[in-house]
Design a protein around this motif. Structure first.
Motif, PDB file in Angstrom:
ATOM      1  N   ALA A  25       1.371  -0.936   0.010  1.00 40.51           N
ATOM      2  CA  ALA A  25       0.110  -0.065  -0.087  1.00 40.51           C
ATOM      3  C   ALA A  25       0.814   1.738   0.141  1.00 40.51           C
ATOM      4  O   ALA A  25       0.272   2.455  -1.401  1.00 40.51           O
ATOM      5  CB  ALA A  25      -1.042   0.246   1.391  1.00 40.51           C
ATOM      6  N   MET A  29       0.821   4.079  -2.341  1.00 42.26           N
ATOM      7  CA  MET A  29       0.849   5.433  -2.406  1.00 42.26           C
ATOM      8  C   MET A  29       1.888   6.465  -2.807  1.00 42.26           C
ATOM      9  O   MET A  29       1.327   7.792  -3.882  1.00 42.26           O
ATOM     10  CB  MET A  29       0.146   5.816  -0.843  1.00 42.26           C
ATOM     11  CG  MET A  29      -1.442   5.157  -0.334  1.00 42.26           C
ATOM     12  SD  MET A  29      -2.444   5.427  -1.286  1.00 42.26           S
ATOM     13  CE  MET A  29      -2.700   7.060  -0.525  1.00 42.26           C
ATOM     14  N   ARG A  47      -4.617   5.489  -5.933  1.00 42.39           N
ATOM     15  CA  ARG A  47      -5.325   4.952  -4.728  1.00 42.39           C
ATOM     16  C   ARG A  47      -5.887   4.221  -4.717  1.00 42.39           C
ATOM     17  O   ARG A  47      -6.331   3.640  -3.287  1.00 42.39           O
ATOM     18  CB  ARG A  47      -4.674   6.622  -4.702  1.00 42.39           C
ATOM     19  CG  ARG A  47      -4.185   7.156  -4.159  1.00 42.39           C
ATOM     20  CD  ARG A  47      -5.277   9.119  -4.088  1.00 42.39           C
ATOM     21  NE  ARG A  47      -3.905   9.861  -4.720  1.00 42.39           N
ATOM     22  CZ  ARG A  47      -3.838  10.834  -5.757  1.00 42.39           C
ATOM     23  NH1 ARG A  47      -5.096  10.632  -6.798  1.00 42.39           N
ATOM     24  NH2 ARG A  47      -3.013  12.176  -5.806  1.00 42.39           N
ATOM     25  N   ASP A  48      -6.875   3.899  -4.977  1.00 40.31           N
ATOM     26  CA  ASP A  48      -7.940   2.755  -5.738  1.00 40.31           C
ATOM     27  C   ASP A  48      -7.212   1.364  -4.923  1.00 40.31           C
ATOM     28  O   ASP A  48      -7.774   0.792  -4.270  1.00 40.31           O
ATOM     29  CB  ASP A  48      -8.879   2.508  -6.520  1.00 40.31           C
ATOM     30  CG  ASP A  48      -9.917   4.116  -6.797  1.00 40.31           C
ATOM     31  OD1 ASP A  48      -9.411   4.885  -5.692  1.00 40.31           O
ATOM     32  OD2 ASP A  48     -10.042   4.205  -7.961  1.00 40.31           O
ATOM     33  N   ALA A  50      -4.419   0.753  -3.794  1.00 44.09           N
ATOM     34  CA  ALA A  50      -3.982   0.913  -2.059  1.00 44.09           C
ATOM     35  C   ALA A  50      -4.953   0.612  -1.571  1.00 44.09           C
ATOM     36  O   ALA A  50      -4.809  -0.199  -0.503  1.00 44.09           O
ATOM     37  CB  ALA A  50      -3.150   1.867  -1.599  1.00 44.09           C
ATOM     38  N   ARG A  51      -6.377   1.014  -1.430  1.00 44.81           N
ATOM     39  CA  ARG A  51      -7.741   1.255  -0.224  1.00 44.81           C
ATOM     40  C   ARG A  51      -7.569   0.008  -0.769  1.00 44.81           C
ATOM     41  O   ARG A  51      -8.004  -1.324   0.348  1.00 44.81           O
ATOM     42  CB  ARG A  51      -8.486   1.835  -0.723  1.00 44.81           C
ATOM     43  CG  ARG A  51      -8.126   3.641  -0.656  1.00 44.81           C
ATOM     44  CD  ARG A  51      -9.367   3.616  -0.302  1.00 44.81           C
ATOM     45  NE  ARG A  51      -8.824   5.717  -0.858  1.00 44.81           N
ATOM     46  CZ  ARG A  51      -8.541   6.257  -1.788  1.00 44.81           C
ATOM     47  NH1 ARG A  51      -9.303   5.630  -3.291  1.00 44.81           N
ATOM     48  NH2 ARG A  51      -8.262   7.742  -2.018  1.00 44.81           N
ATOM     49  N   LEU A  54      -5.580  -2.870   0.885  1.00 47.16           N
ATOM     50  CA  LEU A  54      -5.580  -2.930   2.686  1.00 47.16           C
ATOM     51  C   LEU A  54      -7.210  -3.660   3.082  1.00 47.16           C
ATOM     52  O   LEU A  54      -6.818  -4.265   3.881  1.00 47.16           O
ATOM     53  CB  LEU A  54      -5.696  -1.202   3.162  1.00 47.16           C
ATOM     54  CG  LEU A  54      -4.317  -0.757   3.113  1.00 47.16           C
ATOM     55  CD1 LEU A  54      -4.459   0.988   3.357  1.00 47.16           C
ATOM     56  CD2 LEU A  54      -3.353  -1.454   3.884  1.00 47.16           C
ATOM     57  N   SER A  55      -7.909  -3.201   2.391  1.00 41.97           N
ATOM     58  CA  SER A  55      -9.063  -3.747   2.483  1.00 41.97           C
ATOM     59  C   SER A  55      -9.221  -5.556   2.613  1.00 41.97           C
ATOM     60  O   SER A  55     -10.117  -5.585   2.912  1.00 41.97           O
ATOM     61  CB  SER A  55     -10.421  -3.203   1.639  1.00 41.97           C
ATOM     62  OG  SER A  55     -10.255  -3.745   0.430  1.00 41.97           O
TER      63      SER A  55
END
Length: 58
Positions: A25, A29, A47-48, A50-51, A54-55
């Motif tokens: 992540a 970023m 960015r999407d 990375a999110r 993480l999810s």
């Protein structure tokens, strides 16, 4: 959607053979930040990614 998944797979430790220095992540970023001025669409995709990463791991 394919772009997002390919970015995530590209940064997985098993795909590279070694773990990234700061984590997947974090690296995504950082790349997004470096592209923000010239390629805002790519930056948002990173960015999407990375999110999404993480999810999945949380």
């Amino acid at each position: 959607m394919y772009t997002l998944i390919s970015l995530i797979v590209r940064f997985l430790p098993s795909a590279q053979g070694a773990a990234p220095v700061h984590g997947v992540a974090h690296n995504l970023m950082e790349r997004a930040e470096s592209r923000a001025g010239r390629h805002p669409h790519q930056a948002q995709e990173l960015r999407d990614a990375a999110r999404a990463y993480l999810s999945v791991i949380r």
